[in-house]
Design a protein around this motif. Structure first.
Motif, short mmCIF file in Angstrom:
data_model
loop_
_atom_site.label_atom_id
_atom_site.label_comp_id
_atom_site.label_asym_id
_atom_site.label_seq_id
_atom_site.Cartn_x
_atom_site.Cartn_y
_atom_site.Cartn_z
N ILE A 1 -34.72 -4.57 -39.71
CA ILE A 1 -34.91 -3.57 -38.65
C ILE A 1 -36.38 -3.57 -38.29
N THR A 2 -36.69 -3.73 -37.02
CA THR A 2 -38.08 -3.89 -36.60
C THR A 2 -38.72 -2.55 -36.22
N ASP A 3 -40.05 -2.53 -36.28
CA ASP A 3 -40.79 -1.36 -35.82
C ASP A 3 -40.49 -1.06 -34.35
N ALA A 4 -40.32 -2.13 -33.56
CA ALA A 4 -40.06 -1.95 -32.13
C ALA A 4 -38.74 -1.23 -31.89
N GLN A 5 -37.72 -1.56 -32.69
CA GLN A 5 -36.44 -0.87 -32.57
C GLN A 5 -36.60 0.63 -32.81
N ILE A 6 -37.30 0.96 -33.89
CA ILE A 6 -37.47 2.37 -34.24
C ILE A 6 -38.31 3.08 -33.19
N SER A 7 -39.36 2.42 -32.71
CA SER A 7 -40.22 3.03 -31.69
C SER A 7 -39.44 3.34 -30.43
N ARG A 8 -38.58 2.40 -30.01
CA ARG A 8 -37.77 2.63 -28.80
C ARG A 8 -36.86 3.83 -28.99
N PHE A 9 -36.21 3.88 -30.15
CA PHE A 9 -35.31 5.00 -30.42
C PHE A 9 -36.08 6.32 -30.42
N TYR A 10 -37.21 6.32 -31.08
CA TYR A 10 -38.00 7.55 -31.20
C TYR A 10 -38.48 8.02 -29.83
N THR A 11 -38.98 7.10 -29.04
CA THR A 11 -39.48 7.44 -27.70
C THR A 11 -38.36 7.99 -26.83
N ASP A 12 -37.17 7.40 -26.94
CA ASP A 12 -36.03 7.84 -26.13
C ASP A 12 -35.62 9.27 -26.43
N HIS A 13 -35.91 9.74 -27.65
CA HIS A 13 -35.43 11.06 -28.05
C HIS A 13 -36.54 12.11 -28.17
N ALA A 14 -37.77 11.73 -27.94
CA ALA A 14 -38.88 12.69 -27.98
C ALA A 14 -38.89 13.54 -26.70
N GLY A 15 -39.78 14.51 -26.67
CA GLY A 15 -39.92 15.35 -25.47
C GLY A 15 -39.20 16.67 -25.55
N GLY A 16 -38.69 17.04 -26.75
CA GLY A 16 -37.97 18.30 -26.88
C GLY A 16 -38.81 19.52 -26.60
N VAL A 17 -40.09 19.47 -26.93
CA VAL A 17 -40.96 20.63 -26.70
C VAL A 17 -41.07 20.92 -25.21
N ALA A 18 -41.33 19.89 -24.42
CA ALA A 18 -41.47 20.10 -22.97
C ALA A 18 -40.17 20.62 -22.37
N ARG A 19 -39.05 20.06 -22.82
CA ARG A 19 -37.75 20.52 -22.29
C ARG A 19 -37.47 21.97 -22.71
N THR A 20 -37.86 22.32 -23.94
CA THR A 20 -37.63 23.69 -24.40
C THR A 20 -38.50 24.68 -23.64
N LEU A 21 -39.76 24.34 -23.42
CA LEU A 21 -40.64 25.22 -22.64
C LEU A 21 -40.08 25.45 -21.24
N ALA A 22 -39.59 24.38 -20.61
CA ALA A 22 -39.01 24.51 -19.28
C ALA A 22 -37.78 25.40 -19.31
N ALA A 23 -36.96 25.25 -20.37
CA ALA A 23 -35.75 26.05 -20.49
C ALA A 23 -36.08 27.52 -20.73
N ILE A 24 -37.11 27.78 -21.54
CA ILE A 24 -37.53 29.17 -21.80
C ILE A 24 -37.98 29.82 -20.48
N GLU A 25 -38.74 29.06 -19.72
CA GLU A 25 -39.23 29.58 -18.43
C GLU A 25 -38.07 29.95 -17.52
N LYS A 26 -37.08 29.06 -17.50
CA LYS A 26 -35.91 29.29 -16.64
C LYS A 26 -35.08 30.47 -17.15
N ALA A 27 -34.94 30.57 -18.48
CA ALA A 27 -34.06 31.60 -19.04
C ALA A 27 -34.69 32.99 -19.05
N THR A 28 -36.00 33.04 -19.13
CA THR A 28 -36.68 34.33 -19.28
C THR A 28 -37.55 34.71 -18.09
N GLY A 29 -37.88 33.71 -17.28
CA GLY A 29 -38.82 33.97 -16.19
C GLY A 29 -40.25 34.09 -16.67
N ALA A 30 -40.48 33.76 -18.00
CA ALA A 30 -41.82 33.90 -18.57
C ALA A 30 -42.64 32.66 -18.36
#
Length: 428
Positions: free
Chosen positions: A399-428
């Motif tokens: 299993i190569t580092d490149a495989q893991i990096s691709r997987f990790y990159t594809d699934h990162a970004g949860g913080v930004a999505r959560t902040l956007a969702a909080i803004e939408k759900a609360t108006g904050a």
């Protein structure tokens, strides 16, 4: 039309639940006192558990992270909230969670921007005091913690309470179907969930305001000091051998893993039990099996430096909390504990963050996301038996580092999505 919340059945259930908490109070206090013999933090700040505080911090964002794992999930999101100028209150049930908050946010706590507290016990008066003292903008409950009095009190007080980084494992969903626990989910103001499958399960219970935001652990910070310490000790301890870290090993798996260690004499293992109360028991099992091992607490100081000559060992017993990245930094790949008992496997994201291929046992229902995706991507090996595990350890797949990096990159970004969702759900 949406059914009335809470239903008569749930109201009656809550009366019984409240009575149980009152009847159990002496036993709860005795439990804390006894646990406090080994960990004094269980006895500290007891008034907070009843909603009694010193100075209040009004208008903060409230993050409930019951223990260490949930606090680590919350850390990158809390950092992002602080960057936006928010003040944050964290609440915890275990000392491990509270200590992690204090360790991670020490400067912000000193500056009055973060406050770490015990979550109130499940009494209406305790939550009324908490909500009156802090008047949080909204609450974020990490993972799938369902505390009936917390939910009902927030709803009665008009405090929006959201599940965050939420998952509803299939077994729990099936068990809860049509029951009071599932109905309680309708008391939340909404949920920020890990995947589409999770969204569908929460939606089936009637939980409103659902947003798919991914997994926050993909964005969690990595302590570089732990990686540096591991780099210094890697060759000294491994002595040219391949190395495997067993993470979060739970009761019921030890015999299987110890047999595997004995069958793989050319491999160095780092053995990390899930809970501190298991450290001594695992040490005894390793000694009884005739395995050469040393405890981290005996050979390393607080800064993860050797206190004497490097021992000639086949296993390092990781008898510490909060140092998983150090233990993972020593290895080539990781076996994630919990998968060989029916309660299910634990977090696979930390090994993948360090580009370490992962091996899991048959029971992955607790981590279906992202384990199913990681298996499909070829960065996680799913074994069904002890024999299959031993074969993978002795002849690991490429299993190569490149495989893991691709997987990790594809699934990162949860913080930004959560902040956007909080803004939408609360108006904050």
């Amino acid at each position: 039309m949406q059914a009335r919340f809470p239903s008569l059945k749930l109201r009656l259930g809550l009366i019984a639940y409240s009575l149980l908490w009152w009847v159990s109070l002496p036993a709860i206090l005795i439990y804390l006192w006894r646990r406090g013999r080994r960990d004094p933090d269980y006895r500290a700040h007891l008034a907070e558990r009843f909603g009694i505080y010193g100075a209040a911090t009004k208008g903060a964002v409230w993050v409930h992270a019951v223990s260490l794992g949930e606090m680590r999930s919350a850390t990158p999101l809390i950092r992002a909230l602080l960057d936006r100028g928010e003040t944050v209150i964290t609440t915890h049930f275990t000392p491990a969670g509270r200590r992690e908050a204090i360790r991670e946010f020490a400067p912000e706590i000193a500056a009055g921007r973060v406050r770490a507290l015990w979550v109130p016990f499940e009494y209406g008066f305790a939550y009324r005091r908490f909500l009156r003292a802090f008047a949080p903008k909204y609450g974020l409950v990490m993972e799938i913690e369902i505390w009936p009095r917390m939910i009902i009190s927030c709803r009665a007080n008009g405090t929006p309470l959201f599940m965050c980084n939420a998952q509803y494992p299939q077994k729990s969903y099936e068990k809860d179907a049509g029951g009071l626990r599932a109905e309680l989910l309708r008391g939340f103001a909404g949920g920020f969930v890990k995947s589409e499958d999770q969204r569908a399960r929460f939606a089936a219970t009637g939980m409103p305001n659902l947003h798919v935001t991914g997994e926050l652990r993909f964005d969690q910070p990595i302590p570089q000091a732990h990686l540096s310490a591991a780099a210094t000790l890697r060759d000294v301890l491994r002595r040219g051998r391949p190395a495997i870290t067993l993470t979060s090993v739970v009761a019921g798996e030890d015999a299987l893993y110890i047999d595997m260690i004995r069958a793989c004499p050319g491999v160095f293992f780092i053995y990390v039990p899930r809970a501190p109360e298991r450290f001594d028991a695992v040490a005894t099992m390793l000694a009884d099996a005739g395995i050469k091992f040393a405890r981290r607490s005996d050979m390393l100081d607080a800064d993860l430096r050797l206190t004497g000559p490097a021992p000639d060992i086949d296993v390092l017993l990781g008898d510490s909390m909060g140092e998983m990245y150090f233990y993972l930094g020593l290895c080539d790949r990781a076996i994630v504990g919990g998968g060989f008992v029916t309660k299910g496997a634990h977090n696979i994201i930390e090994p993948l963050a360090l580009k370490k291929p992962v091996i899991v046992g048959p029971h992955i229902w607790t981590i279906a996301y992202p384990a199913v995706e990681a298996i499909a991507a070829g960065v996680c090996t799913h074994v069904q038996t002890a024999d299959a595990l031993q074969q993978v350890v002795q002849r690991p797949p490429a299993i190569t580092d490149a495989q893991i990096s691709r997987f990790y990159t594809d699934h990162a970004g949860g913080v930004a999505r959560t902040l956007a969702a909080i803004e939408k759900a609360t108006g904050a």
